[in-house]
Design an enzyme around this catalytic site. Sequence first.
Site, mmCIF file in Angstrom:
data_model
loop_
_atom_site.group_PDB
_atom_site.id
_atom_site.type_symbol
_atom_site.label_atom_id
_atom_site.label_comp_id
_atom_site.label_asym_id
_atom_site.label_seq_id
_atom_site.Cartn_x
_atom_site.Cartn_y
_atom_site.Cartn_z
ATOM 1 N N LYS A 162 0.843 -1.178 0.000
ATOM 2 C CA LYS A 162 0.000 0.000 0.000
ATOM 3 C C LYS A 162 0.890 1.244 0.000
ATOM 4 C CE LYS A 162 -4.176 -1.777 0.240
ATOM 5 N NZ LYS A 162 -5.225 -1.506 -0.766
ATOM 6 N N LYS A 264 -13.653 -7.551 -8.354
ATOM 7 C CA LYS A 264 -14.257 -7.940 -7.085
ATOM 8 C C LYS A 264 -15.643 -8.500 -7.372
ATOM 9 C CE LYS A 264 -11.979 -4.609 -3.998
ATOM 10 N NZ LYS A 264 -10.850 -4.224 -4.851
#
Length: 357
Positions: A162, A264
């Site tokens: 991240k 997703k």
Amino acid sequence: MDRREFSLALARPLGTAKGTIHRREGVLVRVDADGILGVGEATPLPGWTESLADCRAALDAVSDRDAALRTALDADPRDPLAETPSAVTAALDDAPAARHAVESAVLDARGRRDDRPLATLLAADPATGVPVNATLGDGSVAETVDAARAAVDDGFDCLKLKVGAGDLDRDVARLRAVREAVGPDVTLRADANAAWDRETASEAVDAVASLDCSYLEQPLAADDLDGHAALRGRGVDIALDETLATTAVADVLAADAADVLILKPMALGGPARAHAVARRARAAGVVPVVTTTIDAAPARTAAVHVASAIPDVRPCGLATGDALDGDLAPDPAPVEGGVVAVPVGPGVAGDAFDTLF
């Protein structure tokens, strides 16, 4: 259609564009087709899907449509709701999490009826295991390196860092330190979660390309298709994630805005829908990677089946069970050595989730 609501605490808070989330709340559904059961999960994530209230309302609208859902068991499993009455599909059109639950339950029942794992309903020769990446959160250089080494020791050969929470120089230092610590054979990815403006993103592309990163995920705002398109072809692939929550896949592909699409199933409306997008991406020369919205075991396992039905799939973001402080059931598809074994029982995972009702 039976329903059961649930709430699961996160192991650590999840920051999103809509605020910080401490729990994942959702609805399990179960269809009963003449004694053949099927279980599906709806776990909405605001900003990606409808709200929990809207999810409940959508499920309310289809809760008495058992006859229509039984008909869906005989439809093409690659689009099981295609011929379902419009009263059902219309209620689910703007509620992808609710649609995910219904489609998953239908596919689970179909697989159990036909004694076939879900993946085999989507593809003729699915993989038996899916490679997955480990995700490293924001932290100091030392913390990030320690987490990277621990993940590699656990068998992961793909790490996603991240980035974007601090300044770019800090992120580059973290990525460089990880690359030096794990060596050249571990794949690195960087995920900015739409944190940068165009100037910063351009600098980031040059920096991460020099560190042999596989791709840079969502460097710009979700709606900036032109900006993402301009970053391509400069030494690192551009992956889009948040963009798919607001922009049609057809528009993303038409804009040549991505080398990789992060899919997703919960946000796309179901396992079959996600697999259809993967096929469409592949046909356009774009790489599909499957991940979750921090789902519970039923949806996470269904996503494993989706990934396994994509030939030669790259490492996926399915090692997310540890983001929950607890789960609804023992995980039928645990991560071992950086790989998830696809359950071989019928449907999603045999009768593993029947005791949840």
